[in-house]
Design a protein around this motif. Structure first.
Motif, PDB file in Angstrom:
ATOM      1  N   THR A  89      14.594 -10.741   2.861  1.00  0.00           N
ATOM      2  CA  THR A  89      14.663  -9.693   2.123  1.00  0.00           C
ATOM      3  C   THR A  89      13.880  -8.424   2.260  1.00  0.00           C
ATOM      4  N   ALA A  90      14.133  -7.545   1.442  1.00  0.00           N
ATOM      5  CA  ALA A  90      13.315  -6.395   1.819  1.00  0.00           C
ATOM      6  C   ALA A  90      12.741  -5.500   0.421  1.00  0.00           C
ATOM      7  N   SER A  91      12.051  -4.574   0.671  1.00  0.00           N
ATOM      8  CA  SER A  91      11.973  -3.748  -0.714  1.00  0.00           C
ATOM      9  C   SER A  91      11.751  -2.437   0.032  1.00  0.00           C
ATOM     10  N   SER A  92      11.945  -1.511  -0.814  1.00  0.00           N
ATOM     11  CA  SER A  92      11.573  -0.087  -0.310  1.00  0.00           C
ATOM     12  C   SER A  92      10.530   0.473  -0.241  1.00  0.00           C
ATOM     13  N   VAL A  93       9.481  -0.221  -0.225  1.00  0.00           N
ATOM     14  CA  VAL A  93       7.881  -0.267   0.089  1.00  0.00           C
ATOM     15  C   VAL A  93       7.510  -0.888   1.101  1.00  0.00           C
ATOM     16  N   ASP A  94       8.050  -1.598   1.980  1.00  0.00           N
ATOM     17  CA  ASP A  94       7.713  -2.765   2.938  1.00  0.00           C
ATOM     18  C   ASP A  94       6.822  -1.718   3.827  1.00  0.00           C
ATOM     19  N   ARG A  95       5.721  -2.477   4.307  1.00  0.00           N
ATOM     20  CA  ARG A  95       4.764  -1.919   5.453  1.00  0.00           C
ATOM     21  C   ARG A  95       5.001  -2.782   6.341  1.00  0.00           C
ATOM     22  N   THR A  96       5.181  -2.197   7.624  1.00  0.00           N
ATOM     23  CA  THR A  96       4.972  -2.601   8.995  1.00  0.00           C
ATOM     24  C   THR A  96       3.579  -2.639   9.542  1.00  0.00           C
ATOM     25  N   PHE A  97       3.290  -3.594  10.541  1.00  0.00           N
ATOM     26  CA  PHE A  97       1.893  -3.520  11.275  1.00  0.00           C
ATOM     27  C   PHE A  97       2.153  -3.357  12.697  1.00  0.00           C
ATOM     28  N   ALA A  98       1.164  -2.994  13.283  1.00  0.00           N
ATOM     29  CA  ALA A  98       1.161  -2.897  14.869  1.00  0.00           C
ATOM     30  C   ALA A  98      -0.214  -3.728  15.297  1.00  0.00           C
ATOM     31  N   GLN A  99      -0.415  -4.219  16.352  1.00  0.00           N
ATOM     32  CA  GLN A  99      -1.622  -4.626  16.896  1.00  0.00           C
ATOM     33  C   GLN A  99      -2.629  -3.792  16.809  1.00  0.00           C
ATOM     34  N   GLY A 100      -3.594  -3.769  16.159  1.00  0.00           N
ATOM     35  CA  GLY A 100      -5.017  -2.904  16.234  1.00  0.00           C
ATOM     36  C   GLY A 100      -5.840  -3.151  15.077  1.00  0.00           C
ATOM     37  N   ARG A 101      -6.688  -2.343  14.866  1.00  0.00           N
ATOM     38  CA  ARG A 101      -7.703  -2.436  13.910  1.00  0.00           C
ATOM     39  C   ARG A 101      -7.216  -1.454  12.646  1.00  0.00           C
ATOM     40  N   TYR A 102      -7.410  -1.922  11.470  1.00  0.00           N
ATOM     41  CA  TYR A 102      -7.191  -1.314  10.178  1.00  0.00           C
ATOM     42  C   TYR A 102      -8.330  -1.414   9.220  1.00  0.00           C
ATOM     43  N   LEU A 103      -8.234  -0.203   8.304  1.00  0.00           N
ATOM     44  CA  LEU A 103      -8.893  -0.433   7.039  1.00  0.00           C
ATOM     45  C   LEU A 103      -7.993  -0.977   6.044  1.00  0.00           C
ATOM     46  N   THR A 105      -6.631  -1.746   2.279  1.00  0.00           N
ATOM     47  CA  THR A 105      -6.635  -1.799   0.997  1.00  0.00           C
ATOM     48  C   THR A 105      -5.698  -2.546   0.453  1.00  0.00           C
ATOM     49  N   LEU A 106      -5.996  -3.869  -0.142  1.00  0.00           N
ATOM     50  CA  LEU A 106      -5.057  -4.889  -0.769  1.00  0.00           C
ATOM     51  C   LEU A 106      -5.163  -5.329  -2.148  1.00  0.00           C
ATOM     52  N   PHE A 107      -4.056  -5.835  -2.416  1.00  0.00           N
ATOM     53  CA  PHE A 107      -4.233  -6.447  -3.745  1.00  0.00           C
ATOM     54  C   PHE A 107      -3.997  -7.930  -3.748  1.00  0.00           C
ATOM     55  N   ARG A 108      -4.281  -8.953  -4.614  1.00  0.00           N
ATOM     56  CA  ARG A 108      -3.898 -10.208  -4.631  1.00  0.00           C
ATOM     57  C   ARG A 108      -2.781 -10.593  -5.452  1.00  0.00           C
ATOM     58  N   ASP A 109      -1.613 -11.496  -4.997  1.00  0.00           N
ATOM     59  CA  ASP A 109      -0.855 -11.923  -5.421  1.00  0.00           C
ATOM     60  C   ASP A 109      -0.970 -13.446  -5.407  1.00  0.00           C
ATOM     61  N   GLY A 110      -1.789 -13.959  -6.339  1.00  0.00           N
ATOM     62  CA  GLY A 110      -2.140 -15.268  -6.428  1.00  0.00           C
ATOM     63  C   GLY A 110      -3.306 -15.495  -5.215  1.00  0.00           C
ATOM     64  N   ALA A 111      -2.773 -16.351  -4.162  1.00  0.00           N
ATOM     65  CA  ALA A 111      -3.639 -16.571  -3.107  1.00  0.00           C
ATOM     66  C   ALA A 111      -3.235 -15.684  -2.000  1.00  0.00           C
ATOM     67  N   ILE A 112      -2.307 -14.782  -2.103  1.00  0.00           N
ATOM     68  CA  ILE A 112      -1.472 -13.975  -1.000  1.00  0.00           C
ATOM     69  C   ILE A 112      -2.192 -12.688  -1.224  1.00  0.00           C
ATOM     70  N   LEU A 113      -2.661 -12.213  -0.109  1.00  0.00           N
ATOM     71  CA  LEU A 113      -3.041 -10.708  -0.148  1.00  0.00           C
ATOM     72  C   LEU A 113      -1.770  -9.970   0.310  1.00  0.00           C
ATOM     73  N   SER A 114      -1.566  -8.918  -0.382  1.00  0.00           N
ATOM     74  CA  SER A 114      -0.640  -8.253  -0.301  1.00  0.00           C
ATOM     75  C   SER A 114      -0.733  -6.744   0.079  1.00  0.00           C
ATOM     76  N   ASP A 115      -0.008  -6.046   0.570  1.00  0.00           N
ATOM     77  CA  ASP A 115       0.073  -4.645   1.163  1.00  0.00           C
ATOM     78  C   ASP A 115       1.311  -4.002   0.965  1.00  0.00           C
ATOM     79  N   ASN A 116       1.565  -2.686   0.901  1.00  0.00           N
ATOM     80  CA  ASN A 116       2.738  -2.138   0.757  1.00  0.00           C
ATOM     81  C   ASN A 116       2.632  -0.731   1.383  1.00  0.00           C
ATOM     82  N   SER A 117       3.588   0.143   1.576  1.00  0.00           N
ATOM     83  CA  SER A 117       3.604   1.363   2.164  1.00  0.00           C
ATOM     84  C   SER A 117       2.714   2.380   1.237  1.00  0.00           C
ATOM     85  N   CYS A 118       2.579   2.331   0.107  1.00  0.00           N
ATOM     86  CA  CYS A 118       1.975   2.900  -0.856  1.00  0.00           C
ATOM     87  C   CYS A 118       0.503   2.882  -1.007  1.00  0.00           C
TER      88      CYS A 118
END
Length: 181
Positions: A89-103, A105-118
């Motif tokens: 499945t997909a959404s219009s705001v999917d975020r893809t990651f690459a190997q590396g270090r990041y800051l 800024t996440l939100f919780r969806d129950g026990a899941i840590l979620s992120d998006n391109s916004c």
């Protein structure tokens, strides 16, 4: 009162037109204007500095080695960050990651840590250290956070519309068969 096939077809079209009125989850909406990082951090439930060590789900799910917890802790040393929905499945705001270090800024969806391109998640640069809070902490020494449940609640409105549509189609078909007999 009998329903002919043309009426049944109109009813079917009406049901499918009503699906356009089903609310779309916020995660499927487009992004708003970017905000200053201070505001993004203040509005995020979880803020961490970490390194992506493994990727799954077409690069949208990242296994992250947590280095610093700025907000939303305690967190284990390794967490999964989901930048998109379940595989296939997909959404219009999917975020893809690459190997590396990041800051992150996440939100919780129950026990899941979620992120998006916004969100304000960004590749780490040393200038981001200026936003580090005085009370940041390291990760807990617990095992990795591996969510086991899958939240499919967003499918309920779609399932409801599908059931109504099948009921309308089935009813129209049965009435049409009874009339033909």
């Amino acid at each position: 009162m009998s329903i002919n096939r043309r009426t049944a077809l109109r009813a079917l079209v009406a049901v499918f037109a009503l699906t356009a009125l089903v609310p779309v989850p916020a995660a499927l909406a487009s992004c708003v204007e970017p905000r200053p990082l201070e505001q993004v951090i203040a509005g995020s439930e979880v803020v961490i500095v970490g390194t992506v060590t493994a990727l799954a789900n077409d690069g949208r799910w990242a296994s992250v080695s947590v280095e610093e917890v700025w907000k939303g802790g305690p967190l284990p040393a390794i967490v999964e960050v989901r930048g998109g929905p379940e595989p296939g499945t997909a959404s219009s705001v999917d975020r893809t990651f690459a190997q590396g270090r990041y800051l992150f800024t996440l939100f919780r969806d129950g026990a899941i840590l979620s992120d998006n391109s916004c969100s304000g998640t960004t590749a780490w640069v040393d200038d981001l250290g200026a936003f580090r809070p005085a009370d940041w902490a390291g990760p807990d020494q617990a095992e990795a956070d591996t969510p086991s449940g899958v939240d499919l609640g967003f499918l309920l409105p779609i399932l409801g519309v599908a059931i109504v549509a099948l009921g309308v189609i089935g009813g129209a078909w049965m009435i049409g068969r009874a009339r033909d007999a």
